[in-house]
Design an enzyme around this catalytic site. Structure first.
Site, PDB file in Angstrom:
ATOM      1  N   TYR A  39       0.853  -0.978  -0.137  1.00 36.02           N
ATOM      2  CA  TYR A  39      -0.095  -0.049  -0.005  1.00 36.02           C
ATOM      3  C   TYR A  39       0.834   1.153  -0.054  1.00 36.02           C
ATOM      4  O   TYR A  39       1.708   1.229   0.602  1.00 36.02           O
ATOM      5  CB  TYR A  39      -0.780  -0.013   1.379  1.00 36.02           C
ATOM      6  N   LYS A  40       0.605   2.233  -0.854  1.00 38.78           N
ATOM      7  CA  LYS A  40       1.416   3.378  -0.836  1.00 38.78           C
ATOM      8  C   LYS A  40       0.583   4.482  -0.548  1.00 38.78           C
ATOM      9  O   LYS A  40      -0.617   4.624  -1.161  1.00 38.78           O
ATOM     10  CB  LYS A  40       1.920   3.296  -2.434  1.00 38.78           C
ATOM     11  N   ALA A  41       0.901   5.265   0.598  1.00 36.29           N
ATOM     12  CA  ALA A  41       0.149   6.390   1.083  1.00 36.29           C
ATOM     13  C   ALA A  41       0.683   7.748   0.936  1.00 36.29           C
ATOM     14  O   ALA A  41       1.979   7.798   1.156  1.00 36.29           O
ATOM     15  CB  ALA A  41      -0.238   5.982   2.515  1.00 36.29           C
TER      16      ALA A  41
END
Length: 314
Positions: free
Chosen positions: A213-215
């Site tokens: 997941y890239k936040a």
């Protein structure tokens, strides 16, 4: 004198991700540094990158100008990155054909198609049908990435369905799936809070089976460090599996601290471009600026990640 980059062999590490209620063991080692952290470079910006060039010149920015920058940035910076993210529209095939990625750096294919809408360069996003998972895998990619726009006033069902379809496509092709939810303004004009969108996106999309997941960094990496850590901890609680931060919206000089704070609260590194190379656009000698300023920034960010992973194991 700058030391030569260390070309590492990926360590055998795996993660377990939930997929449609089940689980699968996914090998993420190719994307990692030996420390177990992620120090990944993004050069998949498209019209946004063209707009960056336009700020420094009066003549139109050609496709070839954008492609040329992506190629030189990839050649120059990937010896210091654990992975690089490249887009089909401008550079993926050229990067592969010209062997621009350094040994020891994994290749990620951007699987999203951007559409201008709602007064935004990227106002709508879908899965790009021209990015065929099996083809990019055969070209050397180990992962694909999908941008997801989260808006507080839009039906979540289509974006949830898109993530499920994307994860399934990656799984079938034996590729790591990376999703990048970003908080965007509502279309109905209601009052909104960008930071609340970052956290709500993690709740909605962080347990749908994506391997990574890239936040966005809470508070854009500015403000009270304790509050940034607290909000990063909320992302960690919402996301099943590892997550990393991106640099868009974070001032370049603040990004190393933002990575440090995020990793202290559960993140495992970064997948970023602007904080590394944006200031090189418009430089008198772009290749030289990449070799010096951008390399120094990327190496420092890698050190930040390694230190954070060492602390985590202590």
């Amino acid at each position: 004198m700058r030391s030569e980059p260390a070309l590492w062999a990926p360590q055998p590490q795996t993660e377990t991700s939930a997929v449609d209620g089940g689980s699968a063991t996914v090998d993420l080692s190719a994307l990692r540094r030996p420390s177990g952290g992620y120090a990944m470079l993004a050069v998949d910006q498209r019209e946004a990158m063209r707009a960056m060039f336009a700020e420094h010149q009066t003549e139109p920015v050609s496709d070839e100008q954008v492609t040329a920058f992506k190629l030189v940035a990839t050649r120059t910076l990937t010896p210091y990155a654990s992975a690089v993210l490249v887009d089909r529209q401008f550079a993926f095939d050229r990067v592969v054909a010209e062997r621009a990625v350094a040994p020891g750096c994994a290749l990620i294919a951007a699987a999203d198609r951007f559409h201008p809408a709602h007064g935004e360069l990227v106002g709508e996003v879908g899965i790009d049908p021209e990015v065929v998972p099996e083809r990019v895998r055969d070209q050397g990619a180990v992962a694909m990435k999908l941008l997801v726009l989260w808006r507080p006033d839009t039906d979540p069902a289509p974006r949830v369905d898109m993530v499920h379809r994307f994860v399934a496509r990656c799984r079938e092709a034996g590729l790591v799936s990376i999703i990048e939810p970003v908080s965007r303004k509502p279309l109905d004009g209601r009052a909104w809070d960008w930071d609340e969108g970052v956290l709500a996106a993690a709740v909605e999309l962080g347990s749908l089976g994506a391997d990574l997941y890239k936040a966005e960094v809470p508070l854009r990496g500015q403000g009270d460090p304790d509050e940034i850590r607290r909000r990063c901890a909320q992302i960690s609680e919402s996301v099943t599996g590892p997550w990393v931060v991106l640099s868009s919206g974070v001032p370049q000089d603040r990004f190393p601290d933002a990575v440090r704070l995020a990793c202290a609260a559960g993140a495992s590194g970064f997948l970023a471009g602007r904080a590394v190379w944006a200031s090189c656009i418009g430089a008198d000698d772009v290749p030289a600026s990449l070799r010096t300023h951008a390399v120094d920034r990327l190496r420092h960010l890698g050190d930040v990640v390694d230190e954070a992973m060492t602390r985590r194991r202590a």
